[in-house]
Design a protein around this motif. Structure first.
Motif, PDB file in Angstrom:
ATOM      1  N   ALA A  39      43.940  33.064  41.541  1.00  0.00           N
ATOM      2  CA  ALA A  39      43.537  34.138  40.611  1.00  0.00           C
ATOM      3  C   ALA A  39      44.388  34.492  39.397  1.00  0.00           C
ATOM      4  N   LYS A  40      45.745  34.329  39.840  1.00  0.00           N
ATOM      5  CA  LYS A  40      46.658  34.573  38.765  1.00  0.00           C
ATOM      6  C   LYS A  40      46.551  33.693  37.475  1.00  0.00           C
ATOM      7  N   SER A  41      46.343  32.282  37.807  1.00  0.00           N
ATOM      8  CA  SER A  41      45.904  31.393  36.631  1.00  0.00           C
ATOM      9  C   SER A  41      44.526  31.704  35.933  1.00  0.00           C
ATOM     10  N   VAL A  42      43.679  31.969  36.673  1.00  0.00           N
ATOM     11  CA  VAL A  42      42.372  32.503  35.920  1.00  0.00           C
ATOM     12  C   VAL A  42      42.811  33.505  35.025  1.00  0.00           C
ATOM     13  N   LEU A  43      43.326  34.783  35.444  1.00  0.00           N
ATOM     14  CA  LEU A  43      43.702  35.650  34.832  1.00  0.00           C
ATOM     15  C   LEU A  43      44.581  35.259  33.304  1.00  0.00           C
ATOM     16  N   GLU A  44      45.521  34.702  33.655  1.00  0.00           N
ATOM     17  CA  GLU A  44      46.490  34.109  32.659  1.00  0.00           C
ATOM     18  C   GLU A  44      45.911  33.231  31.639  1.00  0.00           C
ATOM     19  N   ASN A  45      45.180  32.123  32.039  1.00  0.00           N
ATOM     20  CA  ASN A  45      44.678  31.237  31.028  1.00  0.00           C
ATOM     21  C   ASN A  45      43.316  31.452  30.447  1.00  0.00           C
ATOM     22  N   TYR A  46      42.555  32.436  31.105  1.00  0.00           N
ATOM     23  CA  TYR A  46      41.147  32.830  30.595  1.00  0.00           C
ATOM     24  C   TYR A  46      40.959  34.316  30.203  1.00  0.00           C
ATOM     25  N   VAL A  47      41.361  35.191  31.070  1.00  0.00           N
ATOM     26  CA  VAL A  47      41.127  36.694  31.043  1.00  0.00           C
ATOM     27  C   VAL A  47      42.194  37.320  29.647  1.00  0.00           C
ATOM     28  N   PHE A  48      43.528  36.915  29.982  1.00  0.00           N
ATOM     29  CA  PHE A  48      44.420  37.558  28.987  1.00  0.00           C
ATOM     30  C   PHE A  48      44.518  36.554  27.985  1.00  0.00           C
ATOM     31  N   SER A  49      44.024  35.421  27.807  1.00  0.00           N
ATOM     32  CA  SER A  49      44.173  34.502  26.619  1.00  0.00           C
ATOM     33  C   SER A  49      43.403  35.136  25.111  1.00  0.00           C
ATOM     34  N   ASP A  50      43.929  34.475  24.184  1.00  0.00           N
ATOM     35  CA  ASP A  50      43.281  34.939  23.019  1.00  0.00           C
ATOM     36  C   ASP A  50      41.630  35.262  23.135  1.00  0.00           C
ATOM     37  N   GLU A  51      41.210  34.053  23.493  1.00  0.00           N
ATOM     38  CA  GLU A  51      39.658  33.813  23.789  1.00  0.00           C
ATOM     39  C   GLU A  51      39.071  34.863  24.548  1.00  0.00           C
ATOM     40  N   GLY A  52      39.863  35.051  25.736  1.00  0.00           N
ATOM     41  CA  GLY A  52      39.365  36.217  26.581  1.00  0.00           C
ATOM     42  C   GLY A  52      39.480  37.381  26.067  1.00  0.00           C
ATOM     43  N   VAL A  96      39.074  38.141  23.076  1.00  0.00           N
ATOM     44  CA  VAL A  96      37.688  38.308  21.988  1.00  0.00           C
ATOM     45  C   VAL A  96      36.485  38.456  22.757  1.00  0.00           C
ATOM     46  N   ARG A  97      36.424  38.003  24.035  1.00  0.00           N
ATOM     47  CA  ARG A  97      35.089  38.344  24.824  1.00  0.00           C
ATOM     48  C   ARG A  97      35.354  39.423  25.550  1.00  0.00           C
ATOM     49  N   GLY A  98      36.358  40.166  25.606  1.00  0.00           N
ATOM     50  CA  GLY A  98      36.443  41.659  26.099  1.00  0.00           C
ATOM     51  C   GLY A  98      36.920  41.616  27.536  1.00  0.00           C
ATOM     52  N   PHE A  99      37.290  40.180  28.061  1.00  0.00           N
ATOM     53  CA  PHE A  99      37.698  40.007  29.824  1.00  0.00           C
ATOM     54  C   PHE A  99      38.614  40.714  30.065  1.00  0.00           C
ATOM     55  N   ASP A 100      39.730  41.052  29.112  1.00  0.00           N
ATOM     56  CA  ASP A 100      41.007  41.854  29.461  1.00  0.00           C
ATOM     57  C   ASP A 100      40.531  43.206  29.408  1.00  0.00           C
ATOM     58  N   HIS A 101      39.736  43.515  28.666  1.00  0.00           N
ATOM     59  CA  HIS A 101      39.448  45.132  28.868  1.00  0.00           C
ATOM     60  C   HIS A 101      38.660  45.461  30.185  1.00  0.00           C
ATOM     61  N   ILE A 102      37.814  44.499  30.531  1.00  0.00           N
ATOM     62  CA  ILE A 102      36.901  44.601  31.815  1.00  0.00           C
ATOM     63  C   ILE A 102      37.999  44.713  32.818  1.00  0.00           C
ATOM     64  N   PHE A 103      38.884  43.748  33.015  1.00  0.00           N
ATOM     65  CA  PHE A 103      39.750  43.683  33.968  1.00  0.00           C
ATOM     66  C   PHE A 103      40.682  45.075  34.053  1.00  0.00           C
ATOM     67  N   HIS A 158      31.247  37.099  53.257  1.00  0.00           N
ATOM     68  CA  HIS A 158      32.284  37.452  53.775  1.00  0.00           C
ATOM     69  C   HIS A 158      32.425  38.873  53.168  1.00  0.00           C
ATOM     70  N   PRO A 159      31.949  40.024  54.030  1.00  0.00           N
ATOM     71  CA  PRO A 159      31.641  41.278  53.665  1.00  0.00           C
ATOM     72  C   PRO A 159      32.982  41.934  53.615  1.00  0.00           C
ATOM     73  N   ASN A 160      34.040  41.398  53.921  1.00  0.00           N
ATOM     74  CA  ASN A 160      35.417  41.877  53.738  1.00  0.00           C
ATOM     75  C   ASN A 160      36.214  41.562  52.451  1.00  0.00           C
ATOM     76  N   HIS A 161      35.510  40.742  51.684  1.00  0.00           N
ATOM     77  CA  HIS A 161      36.122  40.011  50.429  1.00  0.00           C
ATOM     78  C   HIS A 161      35.149  40.582  49.266  1.00  0.00           C
ATOM     79  N   TYR A 162      35.614  40.558  48.177  1.00  0.00           N
ATOM     80  CA  TYR A 162      35.083  41.078  46.909  1.00  0.00           C
ATOM     81  C   TYR A 162      35.287  40.194  45.804  1.00  0.00           C
ATOM     82  N   GLU A 163      34.592  40.307  44.676  1.00  0.00           N
ATOM     83  CA  GLU A 163      34.922  39.674  43.322  1.00  0.00           C
ATOM     84  C   GLU A 163      34.817  40.481  42.486  1.00  0.00           C
ATOM     85  N   VAL A 164      35.865  40.124  41.236  1.00  0.00           N
ATOM     86  CA  VAL A 164      35.725  40.909  40.178  1.00  0.00           C
ATOM     87  C   VAL A 164      34.830  40.085  39.053  1.00  0.00           C
ATOM     88  N   CYS A 165      33.840  40.351  38.606  1.00  0.00           N
ATOM     89  CA  CYS A 165      32.848  39.464  37.701  1.00  0.00           C
ATOM     90  C   CYS A 165      33.056  39.909  36.270  1.00  0.00           C
TER      91      CYS A 165
END
Length: 186
Positions: A23-36, A38-45, A99-106
């Protein structure tokens, strides 16, 4: 019911024995990247993190008990800004049916979809806060062409394998070995 202490109780799976995307890699490389950004992923997170403190958590069963009224399986939804400046209602946190005890941030844009898998953990000690533990991330590839049946099945199998691993980790953690698996949010 317990509530999250956002500053001290968010943790990430610190390593993986396989090539799985953490998860940390996805956040660092996509969500908090410059492109992320622009797409607003950082704001959503960040919006998710702010709202996380309001979720009611059943610490005995280690599940989020508060749910959105609009849709089965949706824990939280809110308005998110699209790159063109318009707003859309987005289902941001969902419980995973298998897996009802697991969640996903979309985190979605028109052609990109990322998922961050997490679960809550409590050791049922007095005054112990419940923690939110991020495990794996996934890039749900989307494009203008419709994916074929084989691609969809492979993606579904890969996602289910990550859920199984995350579930195994949740079951294996005890108070004594918790920090062997997870590192604090930073």
């Amino acid at each position: 019911m317990a509530h999250f202490d956002i500053l001290s109780e968010l943790t990430y799976l610190s390593e993986s024995e396989s090539e799985d995307i953490l998860a940390k890699s996805v956040l660092e490389n996509y969500v908090f990247s410059d492109e992320g950004k622009v797409r607003g992923f950082d704001h959503i997170f960040y919006m998710f993190l702010r709202r996380l403190a309001r979720y009611d958590v059943d610490s005995k069963n280690e599940v989020i008990s508060s749910r959105s009224n609009n849709n089965k399986g949706v824990v939280d939804h809110f308005l998110v800004k699209k790159p063109d400046g318009s707003l859309k209602d987005s289902n941001v946190v969902k419980v995973l049916i298998r897996h009802p005890n697991h969640y996903e941030v979309c985190l979605n844009s028109d052609y990109e979809k990322y998922r961050i898998i997490f679960f809550v953990k409590s050791f049922r000690k007095p005054n112990q806060l419940v923690s939110c533990n991020f495990t794996y991330g996934i890039d749900k590839k989307t494009n203008l062409n419709s994916p074929n049946e084989k691609d969809l099945e492979e993606a579904k199998q890969a996602f289910n394998a990550l859920l199984d691993k995350s579930d195994s980790i949740k079951k294996a953690i005890s108070l004594e070995n918790y920090y062997n698996y997870f590192q604090s949010y930073s």
